[in-house]
Design an enzyme around this catalytic site. Structure first.
Site, PDB file in Angstrom:
ATOM      1  N   ASP A 170       0.858  -1.193   0.000  1.00  9.97           N
ATOM      2  CA  ASP A 170       0.000   0.000   0.000  1.00  9.97           C
ATOM      3  C   ASP A 170       0.886   1.232   0.000  1.00  9.97           C
ATOM      4  O   ASP A 170       2.098   1.138   0.178  1.00  9.97           O
ATOM      5  CB  ASP A 170      -0.903   0.005   1.242  1.00  9.97           C
ATOM      6  CG  ASP A 170      -0.100   0.029   2.537  1.00  9.97           C
ATOM      7  OD1 ASP A 170       0.101   1.125   3.085  1.00  9.97           O
ATOM      8  OD2 ASP A 170       0.341  -1.052   2.994  1.00  9.97           O
TER       9      ASP A 170
ATOM     10  N   ASP B  12       1.636   4.745   2.002  1.00  8.98           N
ATOM     11  CA  ASP B  12       1.412   5.264   3.338  1.00  8.98           C
ATOM     12  C   ASP B  12       0.494   6.490   3.284  1.00  8.98           C
ATOM     13  O   ASP B  12       0.353   7.139   2.239  1.00  8.98           O
ATOM     14  CB  ASP B  12       2.753   5.602   3.985  1.00  8.98           C
ATOM     15  CG  ASP B  12       2.708   5.482   5.491  1.00  8.98           C
ATOM     16  OD1 ASP B  12       2.160   4.483   5.992  1.00  8.98           O
ATOM     17  OD2 ASP B  12       3.244   6.380   6.173  1.00  8.98           O
TER      18      ASP B  12
END
Length: 262
Positions: free
Chosen positions: A207, A209
């Site tokens: 992912d 941040d």
């Protein structure tokens, strides 16, 4: 006790690796490791595997018995360790599913037992170049051969957890030029250096941040999908790279204690 040459720590979502294995319990001066080890072979190379969070992910990052885990690897005869971590990207340029074979870390944890040398003999082991250059080379070259996108070098920020960063913290890490962020890369790798073992980190981007502008907000479904894809690529990379790993060279890892004691 079963012996191994190469050690693998499994991270989030990566709880099993080898088949046709021998299960091994290892006692250490630092308590029990996260789980029983399993030892098997890949093309004649003896490999020890341990899921650092436990088999059911019951250990949060700050509660992992890092010293017991690394000590047990050495007890099994392991001299060379690979430690993958699920990670968040701190730059928009890093894509979901990309690997970063880090060459530096920044420690933002606190309260973790992070040394084997607590006196009475004072020991300062250098962390200037914390990851094994030879293992890093093998991983990057093998990833290129397989068509797996893996960056050669990068800095991982290790936060305490279990909470994630605030947007302000995330922007701070980005402004400082860091690349990826996770909760388990420290002190695992440094403890390996203290025991003069080789260690390489693979930070796998699941992912972006929270402070990374220009990226879509991550969803649980996306993370799970990337986890699965990453772990499939990780297995492919490890099965191809491990047979190339030779005996430990006389490098910065193997000589870490020279001149370290006062």
């Amino acid at each position: 006790m079963a012996k191994a040459e190469v050690g693998i720590f499994g991270g989030s979502g990566f709880y099993a690796f080898l088949e046709d294995v021998e299960e091994v319990e290892v006692e250490t001066p630092y308590g029990k490791p996260s789980a029983p080890f399993v030892v098997g072979e890949i093309e004649g190379k003896r490999v020890a595997f341990l899921p650092r969070h436990g088999r059911e992910h019951e250990l949060p990052p700050h509660a992992i018995p890092y010293r017991a885990n690394v000590w047990a690897m050495k007890e099994l005869g392991v001299r060379r360790i690979i430690g993958p971590n699920a990670s968040g990207a701190l730059t928009a340029e890093l894509r979901l599913g990309e690997f970063v074979v880090c060459d530096q870390f920044v420690d933002r944890t606190w309260g973790r037992a992070d040394t084997f040398y607590e006196g009475p003999e004072t020991t300062h082991v250098s962390a200037a170049d914390p990851y094994c250059p030879d293992l890093r080379r093998i991983l990057v070259e093998t990833a290129g051969e397989l068509g797996i996108k893996a960056r050669d070098g990068g800095t991982v920020v290790v936060i305490q957890g279990p909470r994630f960063s605030t947007r302000a913290e995330s922007r701070w890490f980005q402004q400082a030029g860091r690349d990826v962020i996770n909760m388990t890369a420290y002190p695992e790798g440094y403890l390996a250096r203290e025991l003069e073992l080789c260690y390489a980190n693979i930070s796998m981007v699941t992912d972006h941040d929270v402070g990374v502008e220009g990226t879509e907000p991550v969803t649980h479904e996306t993370v799970i999908e990337v986890f699965q894809e990453n772990n499939a690529k990780l297995r492919e990379l490890l099965f191809a790279a491990i047979p190339k790993i030779g005996p430990q060279p006389e490098d910065v890892c193997a000589t870490a204690l020279r001149g370290a004691r006062i």
